[in-house]
Design an enzyme around this catalytic site. Structure first.
Site, PDB file in Angstrom:
ATOM      1  NE  ARG A 525      -4.089  -1.228   2.208  1.00  0.00           N
ATOM      2  CZ  ARG A 525      -5.281  -0.798   1.803  1.00  0.00           C
ATOM      3  NH1 ARG A 525      -5.477   0.471   1.563  1.00  0.00           N
ATOM      4  NH2 ARG A 525      -6.272  -1.644   1.647  1.00  0.00           N
ATOM      5  N   GLY A 529      -1.805   4.325  -3.985  1.00  0.00           N
ATOM      6  CA  GLY A 529      -2.621   3.195  -4.403  1.00  0.00           C
ATOM      7  C   GLY A 529      -2.279   1.907  -3.679  1.00  0.00           C
ATOM      8  CE  LYS A 545       1.119   2.588  -6.150  1.00  0.00           C
ATOM      9  NZ  LYS A 545       2.385   2.948  -5.574  1.00  0.00           N
ATOM     10  CG  ASP A 637       7.563   8.425  -0.482  1.00  0.00           C
ATOM     11  OD1 ASP A 637       8.207   8.575   0.587  1.00  0.00           O
ATOM     12  OD2 ASP A 637       6.467   7.844  -0.531  1.00  0.00           O
TER      13      ASP A 637
END
Ligand code: NAG
Ligand code: NAG
Ligand code: NAG
Ligand code: NAG
Ligand code: NAG
Length: 804
Positions: A525, A529, A545, A637
């Site tokens: 997760r 998504g 995904k 990220d």
């Protein structure tokens, strides 16, 4: 005294001419001999005048004057510079604007005519305009915006008639080989047009425009960049520069190396910075290396060319001329029987010039096909097809060669036996460079007495005529090929062939639903998504995904997906395809057997050697995203959950490019409410609302390094004895303090190392990882190294200390 007067006089003329001239009235002219004969826009940003392009050679140009070195925006006579004496630009009483050379020949003119009074004005937006003299209700007779050279200014359109053509090289401003233009099918494209060959290389010629989100139905044919950095084209192509929606001065430039770029002017440093580019893989630009050679790219050395085995370079100063055979071409003809064989070249690709495309079931069959084609076949491209057959592409010319470990195709080169068996190998990464036409010879324009005017202008018209004829033929051939293709196969078949060539495909929602057994097996997760495990109809195991919200329209989504799909690196997760249907937006990736770095750190399945490899591989993947593709593919990220491990525990970075897919709306509504990433891994820039650069990924990567060494998560709190008291700090401060206060390296390494390693590690490797990690997490982003510097540091360490 006289001298002082003279200087005052000069100063005076300089000031008056600088402040008064943004208009050239009718019946006057600008002379090449007076540097003060320039037009300056009212805001002082642009100037128009004679610009030196060689020894005693000048072009009438518009310049952007705020940058360190004035930047040429437009040129009237780029292909025919004028003499430094007697040349001038004159606005005649009849309304014609004419540039004449020393011997009074017309080098360039607007061919305009007007019975009313006209004036030439340089506007604040950089547009040079010939208009009627009224103050209010003037009419524009001619403007430089309608005939750009290689540069577009904000809000200046590319149209059917106005295309961009690159310059020859950085120093040679004459028309070069690359062109941005609207094609006959209404799509915006990039074309390489060499002296012998021409081909389209952007958008990807392997794929149909509609698959790339382009529309071919809008005949308006207009595209431009607005003042905020948003580029919109009538064929539905659209992008935003990385600094969108900042209001800075930008320009779009068709660069001489074949890439289309957006440059933004940085007011602090006074230089232009790249904020978007069309092509991320420099070798996919056509015409770089010429026939019979391969292009390779390395982010340290850059783009280089080398000759295929059995071939030698024609002109080492100009690789676009390619290589020629060292054997006699007749050696490849049929009557020479079995005197030749094939050389296998893995991870390579040749584009275009196929004699045929055939589905075969074995390599032998493809070899036979090539042999039967006699000397016409110089080799072939061989590609695995989805349906357990192969595609065989026999080549009549070995062109647009690309050598990269990211390519999963193979090339077989047909060579005479004796060449094949000789031990002479091609010299890769030769120090020779492949910058085309980077020959800057001084250009001399000596003053000549007028003589052969008529023959000269006849020649000029003749070459112009030939040029127009050539372009027509090329467009015609392209159009014809496109049409016949369409007639021969139905659309589906072409699409499948094109897709199998790139290995990137569009799935239907029901296909993915059945592949994932109705989205039943969730494996992760995050990043906008949920990820499910699935098995595709060809038995490949995939991670699917499902993106949460479908902010984007289909066309935008496709355009961005195709960018992500083009990124290929062994340390980036491979995207196999996507699905767009109604509200559904899904991405299909390769499945990673060993899961994420986070899980592996947690379950202690990584020994020190594996951890170090993960550090190096992850850095390489990120360096590729940053350097080869420029900063517009920031990850934003980076964390252990987004670093996946394959069956050999090689790391692959996942979830890159998603920031582009998910946050469009957010970005529109409030510019800087766009904090992304995960607590603990986020650079201070996010918090302080500073400019976001690739250094945010470097910061997160540094945290991951420290986490891999210590086995502690960044948010864990640790006690530190400071002064006499005890303070509680996060992991980074804790590591920093241990390193600073320890008497020897040995001492701090033992204190911070992950106890799960049970003492099995290499001290010098731990030391380098921690040192690099601490450099990465510096608060000041300019003090952090770049990803490619990190790769260098880690790799040079490995070289010095070869692994046991
Ligand atoms: C400008 O020209 C138009 C017609 O060409 C006319 O209707 C209008 O009144 C003019 N405006 C001014 C301010 O002169
Ligand atoms: C065609 O493109 C132009 C310019 O982008 C746009 O204004 C127009 O609405 C488009 N037409 C159609 C039918 O999409
Ligand atoms: C590349 O070619 C240019 C032009 O010939 C030359 O000036 C330059 O030195 C070359 N670079 C290398 C690394 O050989
Ligand atoms: C082009 O040539 C110049 C010297 O003439 C050299 O400094 C420059 O690096 C070359 N450009 C490329 C891309 O090789
Ligand atoms: C630029 O290139 C053209 C064509 O190759 C050549 O004729 C011209 O001399 C070059 N100009 C300069 C300044 O090097």
């Amino acid at each position: 005294m006289q001298i002082i007067f003279f200087h005052l006089f000069l100063l005076f003329t300089k000031i008056t001419s600088l402040t008064t001239t943004n208009t050239l009235p009718q019946g006057s002219s600008l002379s090449v001999e007076k540097p003060t004969d320039t037009l300056i826009s009212p805001n002082g940003v642009f100037s128009a005048g004679f610009f030196p392009v060689g020894d005693n050679a000048f072009c009438f140009s518009i310049l952007y004057t705020k940058s360190k070195q004035s930047t040429v925006i437009w040129m009237a006579n780029r292909d025919q510079p004028v003499n430094g004496k007697y040349s001038k630009l004159s606005l005649f009483k009849n309304g014609n604007l004419i540039l004449t050379d020393a011997e009074k020949t017309t080098v360039w003119s607007t061919s305009t005519f007007s019975s009313t009074s006209l004036q030439l004005k340089l506007k604040n937006n950089g547009n040079l305009v010939l208009q009627t003299s009224q103050k209010i209700n003037f009419t524009i007779i001619w403007q430089s915006f309608d005939s750009p050279t290689d540069t577009l200014l904000p809000n200046q359109p590319v149209t059917e008639k106005a295309s961009l053509v690159s310059s020859k090289s950085e120093k040679n401003y004459s028309s070069g080989f690359y062109k941005l233009y609207f094609d006959n099918d209404n799509a915006l494209r990039l074309l390489f047009k060499g002296s012998l060959l021409s081909s389209i290389y952007w958008p990807s010629p392997w794929r149909l425009p509609v698959d790339l989100g382009r529309s071919t139905y809008n005949v308006t044919k207009i595209a431009s960049l607005d003042s905020f950095g948003n580029f919109i084209s009538s064929d539905a192509f659209q992008f935003t520069s990385t600094d969108y929606p900042k209001e800075v001065f930008r320009l779009v430039k068709m660069d001489h190396d074949g890439n289309l770029r957006v440059y933004s002017f940085n007011e602090e440093t006074n230089i232009f910075e790249v904020t978007w580019q069309a092509i991320s893989e420099p070798c996919s630009i056509h015409g770089v290396c010429g026939a019979n050679s391969m292009c390779t790219y390395d982010h340290v050395i850059g783009r280089t060319c080398y000759c295929l085995k059995g071939y030698k370079v024609k002109n080492s100063q100009d690789w676009s001329q390619g290589c020629e055979p060292e054997f006699k071409p007749v050696d490849l003809s049929c009557n020479r029987g079995e005197s030749f064989g094939f050389l296998h070249l893995p991870n390579m690709e040749l584009y275009g010039y196929d004699l045929d495309v055939t589905q075969v079931t074995s390599l032998r069959e493809c070899q036979r096909l090539c042999l039967d084609l006699c000397e016409k076949c110089k080799g072939f491209q061989f590609k695995f097809n989805e349906v357990s057959t192969y595609n065989c592409y026999p080549k009549t010319l070995l062109l647009n060669g690309r050598d990269s470990h990211n390519i999963d195709g193979e090339v077989y080169l047909k060579l005479p036996k004796e060449t094949l068996l000789s031990s002479k190998m091609p010299l890769k990464h030769s120090p020779l460079n492949c910058s085309i036409g980077n020959l800057s010879q001084p250009l001399n324009r000596f003053y000549e007495k007028p003589s052969k005017n008529t023959t000269l202008s006849f020649l000029a018209w003749l070459s112009f005529g030939i040029g127009v004829f050539e372009i027509t033929i090329i467009l015609f051939v392209w159009f014809f090929l496109f049409r016949t293709n369409k007639q021969h196969h139905n659309g589906d078949q072409i699409q499948r062939r094109l897709l199998s060539a790139t290995g990137f495909q569009r799935f239907t929602y029901s296909e993915l639903k059945s592949a994932t057994k109705g989205f039943s097996k969730e494996i992760g997760r995050g990043g906008g998504g949920v990820v499910y495990k699935g098995t595709l109809h060809d038995d490949r195991v995939a991670a699917v995904k499902r993106l949460n919200e479908a902010h984007q329209g289909e066309a935008e989504f496709l355009a961005e997906i195709s960018t992500i799909g083009m990124l290929n690196h062994m340390n980036l997760i491979d995207m196999w395809g996507y699905c767009v249907e109604g509200k559904h937006r899904l991405l299909v990736y390769e499945f990673m057997e060993h899961g994420s770095l986070a899980e592996n750190l947690c379950s202690n399945s990584l020994d020190w050697n594996k951890r170090f490899n993960v550090a190096v591989g992850t850095a390489k993947g990120l360096a590729y995203l940053h350097e080869e593709c420029l900063e517009w593919v920031l990850h934003c990220d980076v964390k252990p959950q987004n670093i996946l491990l394959d069956s050999d525990f090689q790391p692959k970075v996942a979830d890159f490019g998603l920031s582009k897919l998910l946050n469009r709306d957010e970005r529109d509504s409030s510019v800087f409410s766009r904090i992304r990433g995960t607590r603990g891994y986020m650079a201070p820039e996010w918090v302080y609302n500073l400019r976001i650069t690739s250094k945010v990924d470097v910061y997160s990567y540094g945290i991951v390094l420290l986490e891999m060494v210590t086995g502690k998560s960044p948010m864990e709190i640790h006690s530190l004895e400071i002064g006499g008291g005890v303070e509680h700090h996060r992991m980074v401060t804790w590591v920093m303090d241990k390193v600073k206060s320890a008497p020897t390296t040995m001492f701090w390494v033992e204190e911070i190392i992950d106890p799960k390693l049970e003492g099995k590690y290499d001290v010098s490797e731990v030391e380098i990882l921690v040192k690099v990690g601490l450099k990465c997490v510096k608060d000041e982003m300019n003090e952090r190294p770049s990803m490619s510097q990190i790769v260098e540091m880690l790799q040079s360490h490995r070289k010095r200390a070869p692994h046991r």
